[in-house]
Write an enzyme that holds these catalytic residues in place. Structure first.
Site, mmCIF file in Angstrom:
data_model
loop_
_atom_site.group_PDB
_atom_site.id
_atom_site.type_symbol
_atom_site.label_atom_id
_atom_site.label_comp_id
_atom_site.label_asym_id
_atom_site.label_seq_id
_atom_site.Cartn_x
_atom_site.Cartn_y
_atom_site.Cartn_z
ATOM 1 N N GLY A 264 1.071 -1.165 -0.092
ATOM 2 C CA GLY A 264 -0.278 -0.056 0.279
ATOM 3 C C GLY A 264 0.654 1.161 -0.118
ATOM 4 O O GLY A 264 1.543 1.238 0.435
ATOM 5 N N GLY B 232 -0.600 4.242 0.017
ATOM 6 C CA GLY B 232 -1.115 5.944 0.573
ATOM 7 C C GLY B 232 -0.390 6.425 1.779
ATOM 8 O O GLY B 232 0.996 5.845 2.283
ATOM 9 N N PHE B 233 -0.315 7.210 2.925
ATOM 10 C CA PHE B 233 -0.210 7.770 3.670
ATOM 11 C C PHE B 233 0.509 6.302 4.325
ATOM 12 O O PHE B 233 1.641 6.631 4.727
ATOM 13 C CB PHE B 233 -1.187 8.657 4.708
ATOM 14 N N GLY B 234 0.299 5.759 5.273
ATOM 15 C CA GLY B 234 0.163 4.669 5.765
ATOM 16 C C GLY B 234 1.874 4.260 5.429
ATOM 17 O O GLY B 234 3.013 4.681 5.863
ATOM 18 N N GLU C 297 -18.443 17.752 1.780
ATOM 19 C CA GLU C 297 -16.770 18.673 0.902
ATOM 20 C C GLU C 297 -17.443 18.666 -0.434
ATOM 21 O O GLU C 297 -17.935 19.710 -1.422
ATOM 22 C CB GLU C 297 -15.446 17.953 1.678
ATOM 23 N N ASP D 49 -6.453 3.025 8.088
ATOM 24 C CA ASP D 49 -7.652 2.289 7.894
ATOM 25 C C ASP D 49 -8.130 0.952 8.035
ATOM 26 O O ASP D 49 -9.278 0.251 9.020
ATOM 27 C CB ASP D 49 -8.145 2.756 6.499
ATOM 28 N N ALA E 76 -6.421 10.534 7.413
ATOM 29 C CA ALA E 76 -4.925 10.431 6.887
ATOM 30 C C ALA E 76 -3.697 10.883 8.078
ATOM 31 O O ALA E 76 -2.940 9.986 8.438
ATOM 32 C CB ALA E 76 -4.497 11.810 6.327
ATOM 33 N N GLN E 77 -4.143 11.409 9.395
ATOM 34 C CA GLN E 77 -2.917 11.461 10.059
ATOM 35 C C GLN E 77 -2.800 10.264 10.485
ATOM 36 O O GLN E 77 -1.171 10.431 10.828
ATOM 37 C CB GLN E 77 -3.594 12.841 11.792
#
Lengths: 461, 461
Positions: free
Chosen positions: B20, B22-24, B180, B309, B324-325
């Site tokens: 993955g 992503g952010f992680g 949003e 997640d 995200a954080q």
């Protein structure tokens, strides 16, 4: 309701229907802005595409939005003009009607047909999936996807098996589009992707141009053809002229009995006119271009104007080429001619539209990679330029003509960043991860050959 | 060959496989940059997507390339790391192997699993075609296509028949994404598209949020929920809480017996964990999240870390949210933990990784249209902000965290231009022109009802 209002309205003013929102149609619409006519511009897409820069989208330097803009936005302040996203499928020339795909029909007093051209695979339509051409934003993102994916799949296969197919990118056709694609692919491989891979050497990518005629850039003067060849070879691009492709298959193309491997095959060869030309029921040439007189009218139809690629316009014994400049000039001419025919005052570009249309040729340019080009300049002075000066000329001309200031701004900065090496470009692979020619075990094309999980494989790394 | 070389190499150093990008996964990879390990990051896509700004791509403010960047480019200077575009389909925890879709297997000493989550349609998978969600760049361009196309089709139908279906945009789910999207659609309709159409009034577009629970932005404090509701209603967005959607059909959704028309339906409701969690064969919760201990390890597997997640991390009795954080912090923690386990020196962010993972929550923000937002700030000070100050905070935080300087530069300018009204945004419709709910005469969905060409229709205009 709006229909009724518009209808009444229509009785009072002449109606002009423009088919196609390319260079021809857009310039016609602009030329009609201040005439007492109601204009409807119909296009299948919602956006005008600045085709001369499309190859930079295909090769991940620019984003689609940098070179395409909604036709509505471009014309939104032009009060006598409306834009319709639809597709013409037929004509009733007697009753002056355009039949739309959605079943409605548009009445016109004047019709401007500027639906351009599409790829011709010379009847081998099966080739289109294997060798996409470059006409639309969708084409460009598909070409981008295939070129970038080829490097990814090669890295993956190298990692797993220690070898990968040769990174041959085969471009069929040595015209401006083929030359620009070739230069850009070679740049991407050598400059931008080199440091990103661990197992393959993107610099080993080989770009091959297959051109059926004896010369690339056939429309250019000999000295520029020679110079273009040198510049391409300096980039490591392989040129094969007098080379007619006889078959296109997943993973390779055939030239007679010779097989040329290709991880990606691109089509920059034939084009044919939009089918709407034939639907008019007037004379067309073998490419489907509508034969028009000096006023851009098909014989016997002074109310119909054909502009751009779709028109066969002869001038000094040669056909006016199917590129942006003539299309723009034809669109402007058609608008002025209509102004004269309805006896309205109109702007003039000095060519004098009581005379027939005459293409004012400022010259042609084709880029060769990142900082080289050939320019056949005919106005304001005559010159044959090559290399960096030609490229600079190309840069500023295209920045200048790009629709929309904000686009110019962004494109300029994208280029600046990219050429300064600070920007990675737009190297996104979106959509499917399948690439014709990478076989799966079940024989389908797309991903790499898969190995049964049960088998005792040496683990990777 | 490369395989062999890598294998020898692998004997000397520990191998870390990250699934993955992503952010992680990306933060884990960066955290491992200077450790004596060989890292392989595997992702199905070639790019990292900055998901917090994805809705701006969906709503035509930004281009995909503004918020997505090739993972290779991001990590290209990190010599101990290689990137592989592939997909994990299984694990052999005994022999510490990851099985890849292409049939290869990756050996690991440490595995970092960060494949995130996807949409959950609560078992109604047929809804996914009718109500796309927003997780990937492809999702974003599909949503953009549908929203823009709805206006085009309405204009076309208005022109032809004098009426069009109500421009209802229904968003299922009132979390940050739903809010949003709602604000942005309302902006587009009222601000950017108003002047482009002749027959419809885009300002009449109605955005509806359907939220099953009693409150939108359920994770936010009450005062910000109230403020968000006010700000949305000021934009003309209709909020229906305690409203559970029972069916999604082309052109409408059902809430019990009530039919709510929808030219476009978007999904911002449930998510479920990536299926890889279950494939691990360890304990997962009902969403498929992997239950992990304080070290982010599934019980009994200190060599496996689950981040983002996909991990069910409990802290102070609440589950750490899937945003995200925490994903970034978990990735960083996993890298540091590995550094400690292999006894290598490592950087520290001060959280002290001999202790278990602790989520350091700086707060949450959600924008509401063009210049409003809610911000639940927890660090460096505690505050609840609404409206323009919250929006400004959001703006700078997101500019700051966006991967890649050139992206920041371009995004900033895109915003500046857009908010100054000088830029039309990225309003390109690419791909199919079909939209579920616009019926064709043959009953298929997609284009408008077509009328037989023979029929005597009043001509348009």
């Amino acid at each position: 309701m709006a229909g009724a209002a518009a209808a009444t309205n229509g009785r009072l003013r002449k109606r002009v229907v423009i088919l196609g929102g390319g260079f021809g149609g857009l310039n016609a619409a602009r030329g009609l802005a201040h005439l007492p006519v109601d204009v409807t511009l119909v296009d299948r897409k919602n956006h005008h595409t600045f085709q001369p820069l499309l190859y930079q989208v295909a090769l991940a330097v620019l984003s689609p939005a940098d070179i395409a803009q909604p036709i509505r936005s471009i014309l939104s302040r032009q009060k006598n003009t409306e834009v319709l996203m639809d597709e013409a499928i037929g004509f009733d020339l007697e009753r002056k009607l355009v039949l739309l795909k959605t079943g409605a029909r548009l009445e016109y007093d004047y019709l401007i047909l500027a639906t351009g051209s599409t790829h011709s695979y010379f009847g081998k339509d099966g080739w289109s999936k294997l060798a996409p051409g470059l006409k639309t934003v969708e084409d460009a993102t598909e070409i981008r996807r295939r070129v970038l994916l080829a490097f990814e799949l090669a890295e993956r296969q190298m990692l797993e098996t220690g070898s990968h197919p040769a990174l041959n990118f085969v471009i069929i056709g040595g015209g401006p589009t083929g030359v620009e694609l070739a230069g850009a692919i070679s740049d991407i491989a050598k400059l931008y992707m080199a440091r990103d891979f661990r197992h393959i050497n993107p610099g080993q990518a080989q770009v091959v141009i297959l051109e059926g005629s004896p010369h690339i850039l056939g429309a250019y003067p000999d000295d520029l053809q020679v110079s273009a060849r040198k510049q391409l070879e300096a980039l490591g691009v392989q040129l094969r002229t007098n080379t007619k492709v006889t078959d296109v298959q997943p993973g390779y193309v055939m030239v007679g009995d010779t097989r040329i491997d290709a991880v990606v095959t691109l089509w920059a060869a034939g084009v044919q006119a939009s089918p709407l030309g034939k639907l008019l029921g007037v004379e067309t040439d073998k490419k489907g271009c509508v034969v028009v007189d000096q006023y851009l009218n098909p014989p016997g139809h002074p109310e119909i104007f054909v502009c751009g690629d779709l028109a066969q316009v002869m001038q000094d014994g040669k056909q006016v080429p199917g590129v942006a400049q003539p299309a723009m000039q034809m669109g402007t001419y058609a608008a002025e001619r209509i102004g004269r025919l309805i006896g309205a005052s109109h702007g003039s570009d000095g060519t004098g539209n009581s005379k027939g249309f005459r293409y004012f040729d400022k010259g042609d340019m084709a880029t060769i990679g990142r900082t080289a080009a050939v320019a056949n300049i005919k106005w304001p002075f005559k010159a044959h330029w090559s290399g960096f000066p030609a490229w600079l000329t190309w840069l500023f001309v295209h920045i200048f003509f790009l629709v929309g200031f904000q686009n110019r701004f962004f494109v300029f900065w994208s280029w600046a960043w990219t050429y300064l090496g600070e920007k990675d470009g737009v190297r996104l692979i979106t959509g499917s991860q399948e690439l014709p020619g990478w076989e799966t075990s079940d024989g389908a094309y797309g991903t790499l050959t898969t190995k049964p999980l049960e088998a005792e494989l040496p683990a990777v790394r």
